[in-house]
Design an enzyme around this catalytic site. Structure first.
Site, PDB file in Angstrom:
ATOM      1  N   PRO A 152       0.926  -1.135  -0.020  1.00 36.25           N
ATOM      2  CA  PRO A 152      -0.089  -0.017   0.100  1.00 36.25           C
ATOM      3  C   PRO A 152       0.883   1.176   0.181  1.00 36.25           C
ATOM      4  O   PRO A 152       1.947   1.398   0.785  1.00 36.25           O
ATOM      5  CB  PRO A 152      -0.749  -0.256   1.417  1.00 36.25           C
ATOM      6  CG  PRO A 152      -1.095  -1.412   1.698  1.00 36.25           C
ATOM      7  CD  PRO A 152       0.284  -2.201   0.940  1.00 36.25           C
ATOM      8  N   CYS A 153       0.431   2.253  -0.913  1.00 33.75           N
ATOM      9  CA  CYS A 153       1.384   3.409  -1.095  1.00 33.75           C
ATOM     10  C   CYS A 153       0.985   4.556  -0.470  1.00 33.75           C
ATOM     11  O   CYS A 153       1.774   5.367  -0.326  1.00 33.75           O
ATOM     12  CB  CYS A 153       1.602   3.505  -2.668  1.00 33.75           C
ATOM     13  SG  CYS A 153       0.046   4.070  -3.405  1.00 33.75           S
ATOM     14  N   GLN A 154      -0.217   4.597   0.175  1.00 33.10           N
ATOM     15  CA  GLN A 154      -0.497   5.815   0.745  1.00 33.10           C
ATOM     16  C   GLN A 154       0.413   6.277   2.031  1.00 33.10           C
ATOM     17  O   GLN A 154       0.321   7.470   2.324  1.00 33.10           O
ATOM     18  CB  GLN A 154      -2.140   5.564   1.464  1.00 33.10           C
ATOM     19  CG  GLN A 154      -3.226   5.447   0.380  1.00 33.10           C
ATOM     20  CD  GLN A 154      -3.322   3.795   0.163  1.00 33.10           C
ATOM     21  OE1 GLN A 154      -2.599   2.990   0.120  1.00 33.10           O
ATOM     22  NE2 GLN A 154      -4.576   3.577  -0.124  1.00 33.10           N
TER      23      GLN A 154
END
Length: 476
Positions: A152-154
């Site tokens: 997950p890049c958030q």
């Protein structure tokens, strides 16, 4: 409701929760929204879907092992698989995915219906390396050729708070790195957003910086997260190569930029990906593929899409392909943008019609949010899910499950298949001992100093491999 936007306060009243919880849902992608200046706007359809969804356990897909007994020559395990864009790219070059790992309910159904023989597991933190091998149908001595994943890049995105490894999703990233070092594949490939290049290990809010506060610690310096990741992998014996790549340079009809880390267990540094296209025919390569090429042959009927509010269609009807809000009559600029007119930045996503003869911009998880509009070049609507699939290079018969917003989210978050193919070709070239094609000074993206060598020098003033400096990891 489908054509309205809500404030955080209105959303909290509909969902009967606090405004803080609404912002958490937005950050985690549970509902769709867009941050404009200092405020959030929320897609009302996503709120309605979230409210009535009520997860039906009887319809969810349980974890299961691989349903095929054959063992291909080249075996891959996929983590944070989404709707399998990267995996399809690997498959097209002969690297077969044996196991997918995904927690999103709709994406799990997408995987199950399109690749039912592939092993499917949920939360990566619930499985040991031994259990993952068992689910994939591999013995303790079977070689794993490739592990791929886009954590997950958030936690690292410049659009969010950039909590890095202090964020729950950042911790999942570390679990992924640990699994790589335990499973010991021949190669590991990690995909992420550009923000990973500058994210610190520990984030200090901007309002707590400056002359009245202590100087940033080493953990708070830019680039610390990526440095920690690469050092941990190097300690496990892997070489590291990374760069920021525009997928349009590899045949995708989309300008999507992603960091790709390529790691090799043999310690030999892997080459950068070999471009197949160029914006201006550099090195006599074909020009970038266009939106027109991507949508060629797609039936005009039977499209599924969200809608623009009528008050915004008023402005869209004045715009031609490739135009955006600045191309409206000047006297309409402030009226069209409202409060956002005074926000900073170029606001290039407002009232944006796509151009036929250029690649699409980066697909987002909702094509009708005011700051990131993705409108059809001529029709008065956002891109359809069928057009999304073409731009991300999924086969037309690849089934994306869930609500319409679930489908947009899955495809909008996917890795373009062409980029997956480029990764596979690079790995295969290395395995065969062939000399890769290298185009000197090729502009892989619109940014400079994003490759592992120049990044290390620019960020820390030294080559990362030769440094004995270490960063500590302080998790809250």
């Amino acid at each position: 409701m489908a054509d309205q936007y809500l404030s955080v306060k209105e959303t909290s009243e509909i969902l009967n929760c606090s405004e803080q919880y609404v912002r958490q849902l937005l950050r985690y992608g549970e509902i769709s929204g867009e941050r404009i200046s200092s405020r959030w706007i929320v897609a009302s359809e996503s709120v309605q879907n979230y409210r009535i969804k009520g997860e039906d356990e009887s319809l969810s897909v349980p974890d299961h092992g691989r349903r095929s007994f054959s063992k291909p020559d080249l075996k891959a395990l996929s983590f944070f698989s989404g709707c399998m864009g990267l995996d399809l790219g690997l498959e097209k070059e002969g690297i077969q995915v044996l196991l997918a790992c995904e927690i999103d309910t709709a994406a799990r159904k997408t995987i199950e219906i399109n690749r039912p023989d592939v092993a499917l597991i949920g939360d990566i933190r619930d499985y040991s390396a031994t259990e993952i091998r068992e689910k994939a149908g591999l013995s303790s001595t079977d070689e794993i050729d490739v592990i791929v994943g886009g954590p997950p890049c958030q936690a690292f995105s410049s659009a969010g708070k950039r909590q890095g490894f202090n964020d729950e999703r950042g911790n999942v990233f570390l679990t992924f790195i640990d699994l790589i070092t335990e499973l010991k594949p021949r190669f590991a490939v990690i995909e992420n957003v550009r923000g990973l290049l500058s994210a610190p290990l520990k984030h200090r809010p901007h309002e707590m910086r400056g002359r009245n506060f202590p100087t940033l610690s080493q953990d708070e310096q830019r680039g610390g997260a990526l440095l920690f990741i690469t050092q941990r992998l190097r300690e496990a014996g892997y070489s590291i190569s990374f760069n920021l790549y525009n997928s349009a340079n590899f045949g995708s009809p989309q300008q999507r930029e992603r960091v790709i880390l390529a790691c090799s267990r043999d310690g030999k540094k892997l080459p950068y990906l070999t471009p197949t296209h160029s914006e201006k025919s550099l090195y006599d390569l074909p020009r970038w593929r266009t939106l027109r090429e991507a949508l060629e042959g797609l039936p005009k009927n039977g499209h599924h899409f969200v809608k623009f509010p009528e008050k915004r269609l008023k402005y869209y009807r004045l715009l031609k392909p490739g135009q955006y809000w600045r191309d409206l009559p000047k006297e309409l600029h402030q009226e069209a943008l409202g409060a956002s007119y005074h926000a900073g930045g170029g606001k290039t996503g407002f009232y944006r019609r796509l151009a036929w003869d250029k690649p699409a911009p980066t697909l987002v998880t909702h094509p009708a949010m005011p700051a990131t509009d993705l409108a059809h070049p001529e029709e008065d609507r956002p891109l359809s899910i069928e057009e999304y699939k073409r731009i991300q290079e999924f086969p037309d018969d690849w089934i994306i499950t869930g609500t319409l917003l679930d489908q947009y989210r899955q495809v909008g978050n996917a890795v373009p298949c062409s980029l997956g193919r480029a990764i596979a070709r690079m790995l295969l070239t290395h395995l065969k001992g062939e000399v890769p094609i290298i185009y000197s000074d090729f502009p892989y993206s619109r940014y400079h100093k994003t490759d592992d060598v120049s990044w290390s020098i620019d960020t820390f003033g030294y080559l990362e491999e030769s440094s004995e400096k270490q960063l500590s990891l302080n998790l809250v």
